[in-house]
Design an enzyme around this catalytic site. Sequence first.
Site, PDB file in Angstrom:
ATOM      1  N   LYS A 218       0.805  -1.221   0.000  1.00  8.76           N
ATOM      2  CA  LYS A 218       0.000   0.000   0.000  1.00  8.76           C
ATOM      3  C   LYS A 218       0.844   1.279   0.000  1.00  8.76           C
ATOM      4  CE  LYS A 218      -1.179  -0.184   4.942  1.00  8.76           C
ATOM      5  NZ  LYS A 218      -0.305  -1.349   5.251  1.00  8.76           N
TER       6      LYS A 218
ATOM      7  N   ARG B  95      -5.964   2.236  11.723  1.00  7.53           N
ATOM      8  CA  ARG B  95      -5.408   0.928  12.028  1.00  7.53           C
ATOM      9  C   ARG B  95      -6.310   0.106  12.940  1.00  7.53           C
ATOM     10  NH1 ARG B  95      -0.032   0.053  10.650  1.00  7.53           N
ATOM     11  NH2 ARG B  95       1.013   2.040  10.490  1.00  7.53           N
TER      12      ARG B  95
ATOM     13  N   ARG C 266      13.575  -9.509   0.882  1.00  5.72           N
ATOM     14  CA  ARG C 266      14.135  -8.201   0.548  1.00  5.72           C
ATOM     15  C   ARG C 266      15.445  -7.910   1.271  1.00  5.72           C
ATOM     16  NH1 ARG C 266       9.182  -4.499   3.009  1.00  5.72           N
ATOM     17  NH2 ARG C 266       9.721  -4.803   5.196  1.00  5.72           N
TER      18      ARG C 266
ATOM     19  N   ARG D 171      16.998  -6.245   6.867  1.00  6.71           N
ATOM     20  CA  ARG D 171      16.512  -5.655   8.114  1.00  6.71           C
ATOM     21  C   ARG D 171      16.264  -6.756   9.131  1.00  6.71           C
ATOM     22  NH1 ARG D 171      11.655  -1.711   6.659  1.00  6.71           N
ATOM     23  NH2 ARG D 171      10.988  -2.649   8.609  1.00  6.71           N
TER      24      ARG D 171
ATOM     25  N   ARG E 130       3.202  -9.526  12.961  1.00  8.08           N
ATOM     26  CA  ARG E 130       2.571  -8.353  12.350  1.00  8.08           C
ATOM     27  C   ARG E 130       1.275  -8.743  11.648  1.00  8.08           C
ATOM     28  NH1 ARG E 130       7.988  -6.335   9.883  1.00  8.08           N
ATOM     29  NH2 ARG E 130       6.772  -5.449   8.187  1.00  8.08           N
TER      30      ARG E 130
END
Length: 222
Positions: free
Chosen positions: A20, A95, A134, A168, A179
Amino acid sequence: MPNLKKGIYVVLTGAPGCGKGTQARLLKERLGIPHLSTGEMLRAEGHTGSELGLKIKALIDKGNLVPDEMIIDMLKNRIEKDDCQNGFILDGFPRTLPQAEALDELLKEKNITLDAVIEIQVPDEIIMERILGRYACMKCGQGYHDKYQKPKVYGVCDTCGGTEFYRRIDDNRTTVQNRLVNYRALTYPTIPYFEKEGLLKCVDGTGSIEAVANKIDSVLGV
Ligand SMILES: [Zn+2]
């Protein structure tokens, strides 16, 4: 009096890693309206030195959550600015269900009607693959992906020629799973809420960035 349409007001929502943020930035370019990312706004407000900003900064520095009222106050200040008069793209807010209700109140007060709440749908296993794959160049920060965006020459950064890369630390399976669980528990209840208001549009987020962008344009009718 005819209902004159002032602009385009959109909320982009979906699980963490659904794309998003990327889509919001592209939509901003296409529509020429600001992209309001609450994460970025909170950081920016913290640097303004305003009373609200200082409170926000103190909370963030201590690792505490910023209360809804402060986020709403910040959002209210932001959407009163000139560049929001032709619409905006909200990303990362609401949220939670209480935040969705507070947003409704705020928009009603400002005489703003949302055009759409777009949910970018991506299955959990694809989100996992996207996030776990990633990595980035140590020297210039250019982002890469094990599967979707490899450097042209193996082990060499396309942008700066750097040969060292990093991942990361929170891009690991446990953190991403947490999450996703949080998203289901806290944010997902906003989806049926917006559906009931007739605002929800669902977009399949599994294709290329360009394909998803086209789908967003078509649900918005732009
Ligand atoms: Zn580089």
